[in-house]
Motif scaffolding. Sequence first.
Motif, mmCIF file in Angstrom:
data_model
loop_
_atom_site.group_PDB
_atom_site.id
_atom_site.type_symbol
_atom_site.label_atom_id
_atom_site.label_comp_id
_atom_site.label_asym_id
_atom_site.label_seq_id
_atom_site.Cartn_x
_atom_site.Cartn_y
_atom_site.Cartn_z
ATOM 1 N N ASP A 202 60.523 35.450 63.688
ATOM 2 C CA ASP A 202 59.082 35.278 63.496
ATOM 3 C C ASP A 202 58.349 35.271 64.838
ATOM 4 O OD1 ASP A 202 59.387 35.157 60.751
ATOM 5 O OD2 ASP A 202 59.541 32.960 60.725
ATOM 6 N N GLU A 205 58.181 38.895 66.077
ATOM 7 C CA GLU A 205 57.188 39.673 65.331
ATOM 8 C C GLU A 205 55.768 39.301 65.750
ATOM 9 O OE1 GLU A 205 55.851 40.586 60.690
ATOM 10 O OE2 GLU A 205 57.469 39.159 61.124
ATOM 11 N N HIS A 206 55.540 38.005 65.931
ATOM 12 C CA HIS A 206 54.224 37.527 66.347
ATOM 13 C C HIS A 206 53.889 38.045 67.743
ATOM 14 C CE1 HIS A 206 51.379 33.769 66.524
ATOM 15 N NE2 HIS A 206 50.720 34.902 66.563
ATOM 16 N N ALA A 209 52.900 41.685 67.777
ATOM 17 C CA ALA A 209 51.533 41.876 67.289
ATOM 18 C C ALA A 209 50.516 41.476 68.358
ATOM 19 C CB ALA A 209 51.318 41.071 66.010
ATOM 20 N N ARG A 215 47.840 43.392 66.040
ATOM 21 C CA ARG A 215 48.001 44.360 64.945
ATOM 22 C C ARG A 215 49.424 44.354 64.404
ATOM 23 N NH1 ARG A 215 46.504 50.789 65.661
ATOM 24 N NH2 ARG A 215 47.564 51.574 63.798
ATOM 25 N N ASP A 216 49.557 44.405 63.077
ATOM 26 C CA ASP A 216 50.886 44.479 62.472
ATOM 27 C C ASP A 216 51.296 45.936 62.266
ATOM 28 O OD1 ASP A 216 49.614 45.429 60.178
ATOM 29 O OD2 ASP A 216 49.844 43.552 59.050
ATOM 30 N N ASP A 217 52.462 46.140 61.648
ATOM 31 C CA ASP A 217 52.992 47.495 61.473
ATOM 32 C C ASP A 217 52.154 48.338 60.519
ATOM 33 O OD1 ASP A 217 55.054 46.929 63.189
ATOM 34 O OD2 ASP A 217 56.480 46.402 61.593
ATOM 35 N N GLN A 218 51.316 47.696 59.721
ATOM 36 C CA GLN A 218 50.440 48.431 58.795
ATOM 37 C C GLN A 218 49.058 48.711 59.387
ATOM 38 O OE1 GLN A 218 52.392 45.625 57.549
ATOM 39 N NE2 GLN A 218 53.832 47.317 57.203
ATOM 40 N N HIS A 221 44.874 43.951 61.812
ATOM 41 C CA HIS A 221 44.799 42.995 62.917
ATOM 42 C C HIS A 221 44.800 41.577 62.335
ATOM 43 C CE1 HIS A 221 44.016 46.034 66.050
ATOM 44 N NE2 HIS A 221 43.554 46.707 65.010
ATOM 45 N N ARG A 222 45.974 40.998 62.271
ATOM 46 C CA ARG A 222 46.162 39.702 61.623
ATOM 47 C C ARG A 222 45.972 38.534 62.583
ATOM 48 N NH1 ARG A 222 47.743 40.486 56.628
ATOM 49 N NH2 ARG A 222 48.696 42.503 56.076
ATOM 50 N N HIS A 223 45.976 38.806 63.874
ATOM 51 C CA HIS A 223 45.818 37.772 64.883
ATOM 52 C C HIS A 223 44.795 38.249 65.908
ATOM 53 C CE1 HIS A 223 49.657 36.249 63.309
ATOM 54 N NE2 HIS A 223 50.122 37.470 63.470
#
Length: 366
Positions: A202, A205-206, A209, A215-218, A221-223
């Motif tokens: 985790d 992954e964080h 991003a 930005r995540d793999d999709q 922009h989650r953060h």
Amino acid sequence: MVDTVPFTDIHMDDNTIHAVEDVLRSGRYVKGPVVEQFEEAFAEKCGTAHAVGVNSGTSAILLGLRTVGVEEGDDVFVPAHTYFASVSPILSLGANPIFVDVDPETYTIDTTELADAIATSENPAAVVPVHLYGQLADMERVMELAEEHDLSVVSDSCQSHFAEQNGREAGSIADVSAFSFYPSKNMTVAGDGGMLVTNDDDIAEHARALRNHGRDDQGVHRHLGLNYRMSEMLAAVGREQLKHIEEWNEGRRRAASLYADRLDDIDAVSRPIEADENKHVYHLYVVQVPDRDGLREYLDDHDVGTGIHYPTPAHEHPAVIERCGETTKETAERITDRIVSLPMHPRISEDEIDKVCALIEGYYNA
């Protein structure tokens, strides 16, 4: 006897230059396969599950603190004798650096004082042990305290590439560890660059991003992240340097052994020690002497390069005092006036070390 002894010697071989040329011809300069290859090789050598390439060691510390959840108002424990980059990420997050004095021989965090500081903290969150000059802090004790008080550990391993403690690699004994590839380090990327390593999926992954605008793999922009990416050209250099780091570290250890032999009979000089459980990789060879400035001037007059790492204790920088107020750390303040870094790199010759030590002996005998 040799004429000039440079403080350091940064070396790039033809294979490294060709690797950079290959990237330039590829037209792929960021977010490409070379960074991924460098990350995989670095993680394997470090003994960790993940490595995340970033644009500096400072960024690696900052992202490490973010990924373990350090927030505004948290207390983060950090040694008082270190480079400012160990502290600035803590301040940037709005957290409170709680300065801990250092051991006068290893220069790493004093774990007895650390235990006291944690016990009196109102909001303890994390510890940033710094593996200074190429030697690991007492990580067994640090990890015991962290487990006891539910703290995260983000090790500043920026000067300790593949140093060891009890057979474990630097970087593998923490929740997150940060490395720097600044040109003067034991290995470089021919510019600013860094690596965050961890065994936590985790956290990795964080961090990936956060280095890419959150930005995540999709593509979502989650953060709230910024651009902390490493370029392909720098990774090409790092991948080649990684092939030689063990040989270069042994060259530094050989040089340190020669220094120890030559300086042993000079009473004015306090040599660095290697703790029993450690394998020191001597990013810097730091001695303590009286009349440090006079010695440096004398060596400079005889074409020997030196440095001071560091001239100001971390807690005495104006940017820190403005935020945190004044504090006193006796050991850090005392050694700051006595430390001097002697020439150190893998290719330093015995003749060069002989010249340095003969000059030091002559200075103090006079």
